[in-house]
Design a protein around this motif. Structure first.
Motif, PDB file in Angstrom:
ATOM      1  N   GLU A 168       0.826  -1.208   0.000  1.00  0.00           N
ATOM      2  CA  GLU A 168       0.000   0.000   0.000  1.00  0.00           C
ATOM      3  C   GLU A 168       0.864   1.263   0.000  1.00  0.00           C
ATOM      4  O   GLU A 168       0.514   2.267  -0.624  1.00  0.00           O
ATOM      5  CB  GLU A 168      -0.900  -0.011   1.230  1.00  0.00           C
ATOM      6  CG  GLU A 168      -1.806   1.190   1.374  1.00  0.00           C
ATOM      7  CD  GLU A 168      -2.602   1.155   2.665  1.00  0.00           C
ATOM      8  OE1 GLU A 168      -2.852   2.223   3.251  1.00  0.00           O
ATOM      9  OE2 GLU A 168      -2.963   0.036   3.108  1.00  0.00           O
ATOM     10  N   GLN A 175       6.504   6.166  -1.823  1.00  0.00           N
ATOM     11  CA  GLN A 175       5.049   6.173  -2.021  1.00  0.00           C
ATOM     12  C   GLN A 175       4.580   7.215  -3.014  1.00  0.00           C
ATOM     13  O   GLN A 175       3.714   6.947  -3.855  1.00  0.00           O
ATOM     14  CB  GLN A 175       4.350   6.374  -0.679  1.00  0.00           C
ATOM     15  CG  GLN A 175       2.836   6.297  -0.764  1.00  0.00           C
ATOM     16  CD  GLN A 175       2.183   6.313   0.611  1.00  0.00           C
ATOM     17  OE1 GLN A 175       2.853   6.405   1.635  1.00  0.00           O
ATOM     18  NE2 GLN A 175       0.869   6.209   0.637  1.00  0.00           N
ATOM     19  N   TYR A 176       5.130   8.415  -2.949  1.00  0.00           N
ATOM     20  CA  TYR A 176       4.657   9.495  -3.808  1.00  0.00           C
ATOM     21  C   TYR A 176       5.629   9.824  -4.945  1.00  0.00           C
ATOM     22  O   TYR A 176       5.481  10.845  -5.621  1.00  0.00           O
ATOM     23  CB  TYR A 176       4.387  10.745  -2.963  1.00  0.00           C
ATOM     24  CG  TYR A 176       3.331  10.496  -1.912  1.00  0.00           C
ATOM     25  CD1 TYR A 176       2.004  10.275  -2.266  1.00  0.00           C
ATOM     26  CD2 TYR A 176       3.674  10.436  -0.560  1.00  0.00           C
ATOM     27  CE1 TYR A 176       1.040  10.015  -1.307  1.00  0.00           C
ATOM     28  CE2 TYR A 176       2.713  10.178   0.406  1.00  0.00           C
ATOM     29  CZ  TYR A 176       1.398   9.963   0.030  1.00  0.00           C
ATOM     30  OH  TYR A 176       0.434   9.706   0.984  1.00  0.00           O
ATOM     31  N   ASN A 209      -0.891  11.685 -16.833  1.00  0.00           N
ATOM     32  CA  ASN A 209      -0.781  11.325 -15.421  1.00  0.00           C
ATOM     33  C   ASN A 209       0.537  10.631 -15.145  1.00  0.00           C
ATOM     34  O   ASN A 209       1.050   9.883 -15.994  1.00  0.00           O
ATOM     35  CB  ASN A 209      -1.899  10.373 -14.998  1.00  0.00           C
ATOM     36  CG  ASN A 209      -3.280  10.961 -15.146  1.00  0.00           C
ATOM     37  OD1 ASN A 209      -3.917  10.767 -16.178  1.00  0.00           O
ATOM     38  ND2 ASN A 209      -3.735  11.668 -14.139  1.00  0.00           N
ATOM     39  N   GLU A 268       2.271   6.818  -9.391  1.00  0.00           N
ATOM     40  CA  GLU A 268       3.189   6.786  -8.261  1.00  0.00           C
ATOM     41  C   GLU A 268       3.352   5.369  -7.734  1.00  0.00           C
ATOM     42  O   GLU A 268       2.509   4.502  -7.955  1.00  0.00           O
ATOM     43  CB  GLU A 268       2.668   7.700  -7.148  1.00  0.00           C
ATOM     44  CG  GLU A 268       2.580   9.162  -7.567  1.00  0.00           C
ATOM     45  CD  GLU A 268       1.901  10.036  -6.529  1.00  0.00           C
ATOM     46  OE1 GLU A 268       2.187  11.244  -6.487  1.00  0.00           O
ATOM     47  OE2 GLU A 268       1.076   9.488  -5.748  1.00  0.00           O
ATOM     48  N   GLY A 321      -1.059   6.350  -6.563  1.00  0.00           N
ATOM     49  CA  GLY A 321      -1.665   7.613  -6.936  1.00  0.00           C
ATOM     50  C   GLY A 321      -1.396   7.962  -8.390  1.00  0.00           C
ATOM     51  O   GLY A 321      -0.393   7.541  -8.967  1.00  0.00           O
ATOM     52  N   THR A 322      -2.308   8.748  -8.988  1.00  0.00           N
ATOM     53  CA  THR A 322      -2.164   9.122 -10.405  1.00  0.00           C
ATOM     54  C   THR A 322      -2.406  10.623 -10.582  1.00  0.00           C
ATOM     55  O   THR A 322      -3.392  11.030 -11.198  1.00  0.00           O
ATOM     56  CB  THR A 322      -3.140   8.324 -11.284  1.00  0.00           C
ATOM     57  OG1 THR A 322      -4.480   8.546 -10.802  1.00  0.00           O
ATOM     58  CG2 THR A 322      -2.825   6.846 -11.264  1.00  0.00           C
ATOM     59  N   PRO A 323      -1.523  11.466 -10.066  1.00  0.00           N
ATOM     60  CA  PRO A 323      -1.735  12.912 -10.196  1.00  0.00           C
ATOM     61  C   PRO A 323      -1.681  13.377 -11.652  1.00  0.00           C
ATOM     62  O   PRO A 323      -0.937  12.833 -12.470  1.00  0.00           O
ATOM     63  CB  PRO A 323      -0.589  13.516  -9.379  1.00  0.00           C
ATOM     64  CG  PRO A 323       0.435  12.439  -9.268  1.00  0.00           C
ATOM     65  CD  PRO A 323      -0.318  11.149  -9.289  1.00  0.00           C
TER      66      PRO A 323
END
Length: 630
Positions: free
Chosen positions: A276, A493-494, A518, A521, A525-527
């Motif tokens: 996670e 993580q990021y 995108n 990460e 995450g998909t910023p």
């Protein structure tokens, strides 16, 4: 240390050897005479793929001096000759800057090479073949030769069930770690899957002239090496198409015993949390109990990690499970009920997930490997598991009992970034790993960026352990090693690891359509980074651009093929760029209403018509108002 310093030190080592020979009559103990001094091109890619070329003629051999590759493939015939002359002549012409890869496809050719090796000892070499048994035969003579399994002739659908696993199995079965694939398999998903299984992936880009789109596709796949005669073009594209510090592949992250900084080590809870928080792979340790159960625990005793005591292999599973496995964690009360898990429980928890497991064989127990193999087969999970161990004895047992399994040798002491000659480290590494067909999984001490590339050009990857502080993790992440093993996967993580872009439809010249870029990460995450994305055109008669409003704009009608790039700015000088693989869109002509009227005239017509309509509307309103007043 940079490569220029490496070369200066190699020269010094060679001079010392010559002096020792002159004074004493005996050669100095130097690795410089045993390794090649491969040219390292300057590019914008961190650990750029190794350049490899085939020698199909004497002219090809002579032409290697132009943008010289790291590796040259020499096809050996049954008489011990190559297309460029005898083996001896060809190897001599390669000199000390190009590593030979001897290709054999028939037993007689392998026999001729083996006979030649009786009287010759090249500094470094590979053996390449589409037949695993021939690679094994040559490596039996010279175990330090790196094996390359040629699978360019196989028709593999990477989406077919078990297709990629069959590639891994074939490579491991012949004691190799390098696979040569056709250009049709140069897609990032395929390459990443094989690399996560501890394989080095080379792509054969073909013998013909390489066009920019194909070259970009191969380079952006993240492969470790490219076989092509178009070396000058590849070197140019590795700079001109990419921003500085581009990572065409990013390191994998291994959760060491899960995430022991945030949960009790070697528990399923800890391992799931590690995933996670950013881990691609979970590392776990196994022992055998008295009643022949495999349990996941790091130490041979319960004393450090549980509230009990005793030797694991002298206790039954029931005896072990009466204790909690939370004592090594900073706050045991946060996990009051965790137990020492069985290996079966791990397999059940992670089966059919995207998570890979690195199973460390901790003990020398003879029954450990048979039980491990039995359970991996029972759960049909070979495609999610690789073995690591400090024990060459246990790795040898895996090689014998499950030769299709990927293995990594945990070790330390061979690598020293401050050494006068990196070749001495290389020889130590080859002695440690090549006999067992493993990757190199060392302690991170002594690692430097130049050495990662030095090893990469030998078809090898480095999987260092164990990172316990963010600064060291970030620094070595930027070296682009194979993977980083850490106690806290949240370091990653990021961090962005992949770049994705939508492929829009309905784009016309002068028009725009929604467009999304995108990052993906490590933590999932998909910023949206569309505003920071850049377009690099590759080919076609069309052209596109990213608009300030985050749309994709049609600049010129026609087919447009391009890359999307993104430059990430992070802490600790973690500034690196990511890129998509080539994308293609069709930019259509602007729609017209009047036949024979071009787009610009149509735009003018619409604009004039709109002005006329506005004037007429205003006039009508004024007339109406006057009538009302009257």
């Amino acid at each position: 240390m940079n490569m220029k310093k490496f070369r200066m030190r190699r020269v010094g080592s060679a001079l010392l050897a010559a002096l020792m020979l002159a004074v004493t009559g005996a050669p100095a103990a130097s690795a410089a005479s045993r390794t090649q001094e491969v040219r390292v091109p300057e590019t914008n890619i961190i650990v750029a793929p190794t350049l490899v070329s085939r020698v199909n003629s004497a002219a090809d051999l002579e032409g290697l001096s132009d943008h010289s590759p790291a590796v040259a493939i020499l096809k050996v015939d049954s008489e011990g000759n190559t297309p460029a002359g005898s083996l001896t002549e060809a190897v001599e012409k390669l000199g000390t800057t190009i590593i030979p890869a001897f290709q054999v496809e028939e037993q007689a050719e392998a026999d001729a090479l083996i006979t030649w090796l009786d009287d010759n000892n090249p500094n470094e070499a590979f053996v390449l073949s589409s037949k695993g048994e021939l690679i094994q035969a040559v490596r039996k003579k010279k175990f330090k030769f790196r094996g390359i399994l040629d699978m360019t002739g196989t028709q593999t659908d990477p989406d077919a069930e078990g297709a990629l696993l069959s590639i891994r199995q074939a490579v491991n079965s012949c004691g190799s770690k390098i696979v040569l694939l056709p250009e049709s398999l140069a897609d990032k998903e395929t390459v990443m899957a094989l690399q996560e299984w501890l394989l080095t992936v080379w792509i054969d880009a073909g013998e013909e002239t390489l066009d920019k789109v194909t070259g970009a596709r191969v380079l952006t796949s993240g492969c470790n090496g490219v076989v092509s005669s178009a070396r000058a073009e590849l070197e140019d594209w590795m700079t001109s198409l990419f921003p500085a510090n581009t990572m065409t592949r990013t390191p994998f992250v291994v959760g060491h015993r899960g995430i022991p900084d945030q949960a009790p080590e070697n528990t399923i809870e800890s391992s799931q949390l590690a995933v996670e928080k950013g881990a691609d792979i979970v590392e776990l340790d196994i022992y055998v109990t008295k009643d022949k159960e495999l349990v996941v625990i790091h130490d041979g005793t319960l004393d450090r990690t549980t509230n009990g005591t005793g030797n694991v292999q002298n206790m039954t599973l029931e005896e072990i499970r009466q204790y909690t496995a939370n004592q090594s964690y900073k706050d045991p009360s946060a996990y009051p009920d965790v137990k020492v898990p069985t290996f079966r429980e791990y397999l059940e928890a992670f089966k059919d997930t995207d998570t890979q497991l690195f199973v460390e064989l901790k003990s020398e127990q003879n029954d450990l490997v048979p039980l491990f193999v039995e359970q991996v087969k029972e759960y049909d999970m070979e495609d999610q598991i690789s073995v690591i161990s400090f024990s060459t004895g246990q790795i040898k047992r895996v090689n014998d009992q499950m030769p299709t399994m990927s293995c990594g040798l945990l070790t330390s002491g061979q690598m020293d970034g401050s050494e006068v000659d990196p070749g001495s480290s290389l020889i130590k590494i080859l002695n440690a790993t090549e006999r067992y067909g493993t990757t190199y999984n060392p302690s991170s001490a002594g690692l430097n960026k130049d050495f990662v590339k030095y090893i990469a050009d030998r078809g090898m990857t480095i999987w260092p352990w164990t990172y316990t502080d963010r600064e060291a993790f970030n620094r070595h992440f930027m070296y682009n090693v194979g993977a980083l093993t850490t106690n806290d996967s949240s370091y990653a993580q990021y961090l962005p690891r992949l770049l994705q872009a939508s492929i829009p439809e309905g784009l016309t010249e002068g028009g725009s359509v929604p467009f999304t870029v995108n990052t993906v990460e490590y933590g999932g995450g998909t910023p949206d980074v569309t505003a920071q994305a850049q377009i690099v055109m590759l080919g076609g008669d069309g052209e596109v651009a990213v608009g300030e409003d985050g749309t994709l704009q049609g600049v010129r009608e026609g087919q447009a093929t391009f890359l999307v790039t993104y430059e990430y700015k992070g802490i600790d000088n973690m500034n690196y760029a990511l890129t998509t693989q080539p994308l293609t869109v069709q930019v259509g002509a602007m729609a017209t209403i009047l036949p024979g009227v071009d787009n610009s005239m149509f735009i003018l017509f619409v604009a004039v018509a709109a002005v006329v309509l506005v004037v007429v509307a205003v006039a009508v309103i004024l007339v109406v108002k006057r009538k009302k007043k009257a």
